[in-house]
Design a protein around this motif. Structure first.
Motif, PDB file in Angstrom:
ATOM      1  N   LYS A 368       0.887  -1.140  -0.068  1.00  9.50           N
ATOM      2  CA  LYS A 368      -0.082   0.035  -0.051  1.00  9.50           C
ATOM      3  C   LYS A 368       0.969   1.313   0.002  1.00  9.50           C
ATOM      4  O   LYS A 368       0.574   2.288  -0.546  1.00  9.50           O
ATOM      5  N   ALA A 371       1.700   2.880  -3.365  1.00  9.25           N
ATOM      6  CA  ALA A 371       0.555   3.588  -4.235  1.00  9.25           C
ATOM      7  C   ALA A 371       0.756   5.428  -4.207  1.00  9.25           C
ATOM      8  O   ALA A 371       0.614   5.694  -5.314  1.00  9.25           O
ATOM      9  N   GLY A 372       1.466   5.692  -3.468  1.00  5.26           N
ATOM     10  CA  GLY A 372       1.878   6.947  -3.386  1.00  5.26           C
ATOM     11  C   GLY A 372       3.466   7.231  -3.423  1.00  5.26           C
ATOM     12  O   GLY A 372       3.851   8.539  -2.886  1.00  5.26           O
ATOM     13  N   TRP A 377       6.907   4.264  -9.120  1.00  2.00           N
ATOM     14  CA  TRP A 377       5.930   4.495 -10.430  1.00  2.00           C
ATOM     15  C   TRP A 377       6.818   4.936 -11.475  1.00  2.00           C
ATOM     16  O   TRP A 377       6.775   4.645 -12.582  1.00  2.00           O
ATOM     17  N   GLU A 395       0.853   4.816 -18.235  1.00  2.00           N
ATOM     18  CA  GLU A 395      -0.067   5.007 -16.709  1.00  2.00           C
ATOM     19  C   GLU A 395       1.014   5.184 -15.888  1.00  2.00           C
ATOM     20  O   GLU A 395       0.800   6.053 -15.075  1.00  2.00           O
ATOM     21  N   THR A 398       2.578   8.647 -15.904  1.00  2.00           N
ATOM     22  CA  THR A 398       1.463   9.532 -15.574  1.00  2.00           C
ATOM     23  C   THR A 398       1.582   9.625 -13.884  1.00  2.00           C
ATOM     24  O   THR A 398       1.461  10.687 -13.276  1.00  2.00           O
ATOM     25  N   ILE A 399       1.183   8.408 -13.560  1.00  2.00           N
ATOM     26  CA  ILE A 399       0.939   8.481 -11.906  1.00  2.00           C
ATOM     27  C   ILE A 399       2.360   9.203 -11.364  1.00  2.00           C
ATOM     28  O   ILE A 399       2.327  10.072 -10.275  1.00  2.00           O
ATOM     29  N   MET A 401       4.289  11.361 -12.392  1.00  2.00           N
ATOM     30  CA  MET A 401       4.155  12.769 -12.787  1.00  2.00           C
ATOM     31  C   MET A 401       3.358  13.136 -11.599  1.00  2.00           C
ATOM     32  O   MET A 401       3.791  14.566 -11.010  1.00  2.00           O
ATOM     33  N   GLY A 402       2.190  12.654 -11.508  1.00  2.00           N
ATOM     34  CA  GLY A 402       1.113  13.330 -10.414  1.00  2.00           C
ATOM     35  C   GLY A 402       1.615  13.205  -9.108  1.00  2.00           C
ATOM     36  O   GLY A 402       1.103  14.227  -8.250  1.00  2.00           O
ATOM     37  N   LEU A 403       2.640  12.395  -8.910  1.00  2.00           N
ATOM     38  CA  LEU A 403       2.871  12.156  -7.453  1.00  2.00           C
ATOM     39  C   LEU A 403       4.203  13.254  -7.091  1.00  2.00           C
ATOM     40  O   LEU A 403       4.601  13.184  -6.026  1.00  2.00           O
ATOM     41  N   SER A 404       4.964  13.830  -8.108  1.00  2.00           N
ATOM     42  CA  SER A 404       6.025  14.612  -8.049  1.00  2.00           C
ATOM     43  C   SER A 404       5.492  15.866  -7.242  1.00  2.00           C
ATOM     44  O   SER A 404       4.614  16.754  -7.661  1.00  2.00           O
ATOM     45  N   THR A 405       6.495  16.429  -6.414  1.00  2.00           N
ATOM     46  CA  THR A 405       6.307  17.615  -5.889  1.00  2.00           C
ATOM     47  C   THR A 405       7.325  18.567  -6.611  1.00  2.00           C
ATOM     48  O   THR A 405       7.144  20.079  -6.235  1.00  2.00           O
ATOM     49  N   ARG A 410       8.679  16.903 -12.711  1.00  2.00           N
ATOM     50  CA  ARG A 410       7.237  16.626 -13.356  1.00  2.00           C
ATOM     51  C   ARG A 410       7.497  16.991 -14.799  1.00  2.00           C
ATOM     52  O   ARG A 410       6.999  16.228 -15.528  1.00  2.00           O
ATOM     53  N   GLN A 414       7.086  14.404 -18.137  1.00  2.00           N
ATOM     54  CA  GLN A 414       6.029  14.720 -19.127  1.00  2.00           C
ATOM     55  C   GLN A 414       6.846  14.595 -20.529  1.00  2.00           C
ATOM     56  O   GLN A 414       6.310  14.035 -21.509  1.00  2.00           O
TER      57      GLN A 414
END
Lengths: 423, 112
Positions: A368, A371-372, A377, A395, A398-399, A401-405, A410, A414
């Motif tokens: 678990k 996941a974050g 990823w 996929e 993309t995840i 990228m979404g989790l990068s701060t 990021r 991309q």
């Protein structure tokens, strides 16, 4: 996030002289806090006694020069302030005995000024004691040894300043009330307890590292390296301390190369090696050699050895991937950490290709925590892309990228997404 | 802990966001989805808001948002994480954090 640095390090941007003054003030401050707190176990009291003197030193030393005996200077100012405070508080009975004890300690220290026993190591062991909540060990050390304010620490840890302040107060009460020893552990316990101290210092470094490239980010990395040098000097026989300092210096040596001229993220293999700091790199190599000569391997020593193997690979072109994989095997057996398993799989991917590496990380799928976890990823996406599995790579990237701060990371991801063949 | 993450955008600043912000949102939503977050909703600009209040039997219907401010509520998402620290990490990842702010509000657990 902006505006943190100027408040955090008023003299940092100044010239070398003011930096030196700050270093001396810090050195003296930590030693005096440790000395005063060693007997009373009252870190907050020791800090209170020295706070104004330390602030005064940070203000006047860069301009007026460092006094011949910095400890004595700080003690004199602190005693004067404390006498004032005692006078103001005379009506209050409570705490007076304690104040007197603190004053006696200062008296004693002033008598032997210039030769105050260095109890910083004991203080660090107290701050990183198992009875102190893990997440608070680093902030405690940063405050007690370096005199960083709750606000500075909060900024680095991304916690509201008031919350960090409360947590620090609570941790210090615990130090005082729970009977945590201010002592260097016996040799049978030393290794385990030292790990906690080294972990706490290294955590400060990784905070500084993650913030890299963000304007206004507090420069904790520098503080962590300072603490690393301190602990190596205080425990010269411990290979793990050297291993940890080496690990920080390897990363620090590559700092300038980690970002391109436009701020873009540059992966290790594409870095401009002319931007590596050779002095730091040599220091890291020397420390690692000493650590290796000194005895058995711990986590930091192995991680430093992995960095050394990467440096050799990139500098000489030698294929050190098998050595890196063997070191990760060793590290995984030692730590059982999913993060290490991930890094091991990345090395495996370089040797055996993406398919076996993907098989190696597949057990983490159900974990678990993954996941974050951005690096999971990112690696998965990288391996899937190499394996030609475009849809799944898309996929995973993309995840990631979404989790990068970090905006640079990021953007990098991309670009990776855009370079996937479309079908 | 469950947190409602309230996104407040500076609509003016957001209007100047580069095209990549859409890709960032897509990626962020994908990551949220993977983390079993409650999918959020995006609101239209605050200029489309209507505010209603009743006092002493008299109802006022006002054109515009509840409070005139530079940053206005623009959407939300809900996450379930062990502590505030993880919630702060999610706020940092949210593409809108650069064009406004993310307010993190713990959700009241009716059973506690």
């Amino acid at each position: 996030m902006g505006g943190v640095t100027s408040a955090a390090h008023p003299v940092k941007r100044g010239n070398e002289a003011s930096r030196a003054a700050e270093r001396v003030a810090r050195e003296s401050y930590g030693r005096l806090v440790a000395f005063l707190a060693a007997r009373t176990r009252d870190v907050a009291g020791a800090e209170d006694a020295l706070a104004e003197a330390f602030a005064a030193a940070l203000k006047s030393w860069p301009a007026d020069g460092v006094p011949a005996n910095p400890d004595a200077w700080l003690l004199t100012v602190a005693r004067r302030r404390q006498a004032d405070a005692a006078r103001r508080r005379q009506t209050r009975q409570a705490g007076e005995e304690h104040l007197k004890m603190m004053a006696d300690e200062m008296e004693e220290a002033a008598g032997s000024a210039g030769d105050i026993p260095d109890r910083r190591l004991a203080l660090m062991f107290a701050c990183a004691h198992p009875a102190i909540e893990k997440g608070m060990r680093t902030p405690l050390i940063l405050q007690a040894i370096l005199g960083l304010t709750a606000q500075d620490i909060a900024a680095a840890f991304l916690i509201p300043p008031a919350t960090m302040g409360q947590r620090l107060v609570r941790a210090k009460s615990r130090l005082k009330d729970a009977g945590i020893p201010f002592a260097i552990p016996d040799s049978d316990q030393l290794t385990e307890r030292l790990d906690a101290v080294l972990d706490a210092i290294y955590a400060a470094y990784t905070k500084g590292w993650a913030e890299l490239g963000e304007p206004g980010a507090p420069q904790l990395a520098e503080e962590a390296i300072w603490l690393g040098r301190l602990i190596v000097s205080l425990l010269p026989a411990e290979p793990e301390a050297k291993g940890m300092l080496a690990l920080m210096l390897y990363a620090e040596a590559r700092r300038a190369a980690r970002r391109g001229p436009d701020g873009a993220y540059v992966p290790l293999d594409e870095q401009d090696r002319d931007l590596w700091d050779e002095t730091l790199m040599d220091a890291a190599e020397a420390l690692l050699r000493q650590a290796n000569a000194g005895g058995p391997s711990g986590r930091f020593q192995i991680e430093a050895a992995i960095q050394s193997a990467h440096v050799a690979r990139l500098k000489t072109g030698a294929n050190t991937w098998p050595a890196i994989l063997a070191l990760y095997d060793h590290l995984l057996a030692l730590t059982q950490s999913p993060v290490v398993a991930l890094n091991r799989a990345a090395a495996q991917g370089e040797i055996e290709g993406p398919i076996p590496a993907l098989a190696a990380i597949s057990p983490l799928e159900g974990d678990k925590r993954m996941a974050g976890y951005q690096p999971y990823w990112a690696l998965k996406g990288h391996l899937l892309r190499r394996a030609g599995n475009t849809a799944e790579a898309h996929e995973a990237l993309t995840i990631a990228m979404g989790l990068s701060t970090d905006a640079a990371v990021r953007r990098y991801l991309q670009d990776q997404l855009k370079s996937l063949p479309s079908n | 802990m469950r947190y409602m993450m309230l996104i407040h955008n500076d609509d003016e600043a957001y209007a100047t966001a580069p095209q990549e912000v859409y890709a960032e949102w897509a990626a962020f939503n994908e990551a949220l989805n993977k983390a079993d977050a409650v999918p959020g909703l995006r609101l239209k600009e605050a200029s489309a808001a209507t505010t209603v209040r009743s006092r002493n039997g008299k109802t006022d219907v006002l054109d515009g948002p509840y409070i005139e401010a530079r940053e206005q509520l623009a959407g939300y998402f809900i996450i379930d994480v062990p502590s505030l620290d993880e919630a702060i990490a999610w706020a940092q990842r949210c593409p809108s954090v650069k064009y406004g702010s993310i307010e993190i509000r713990p959700i009241v657990d009716p059973h506690s």
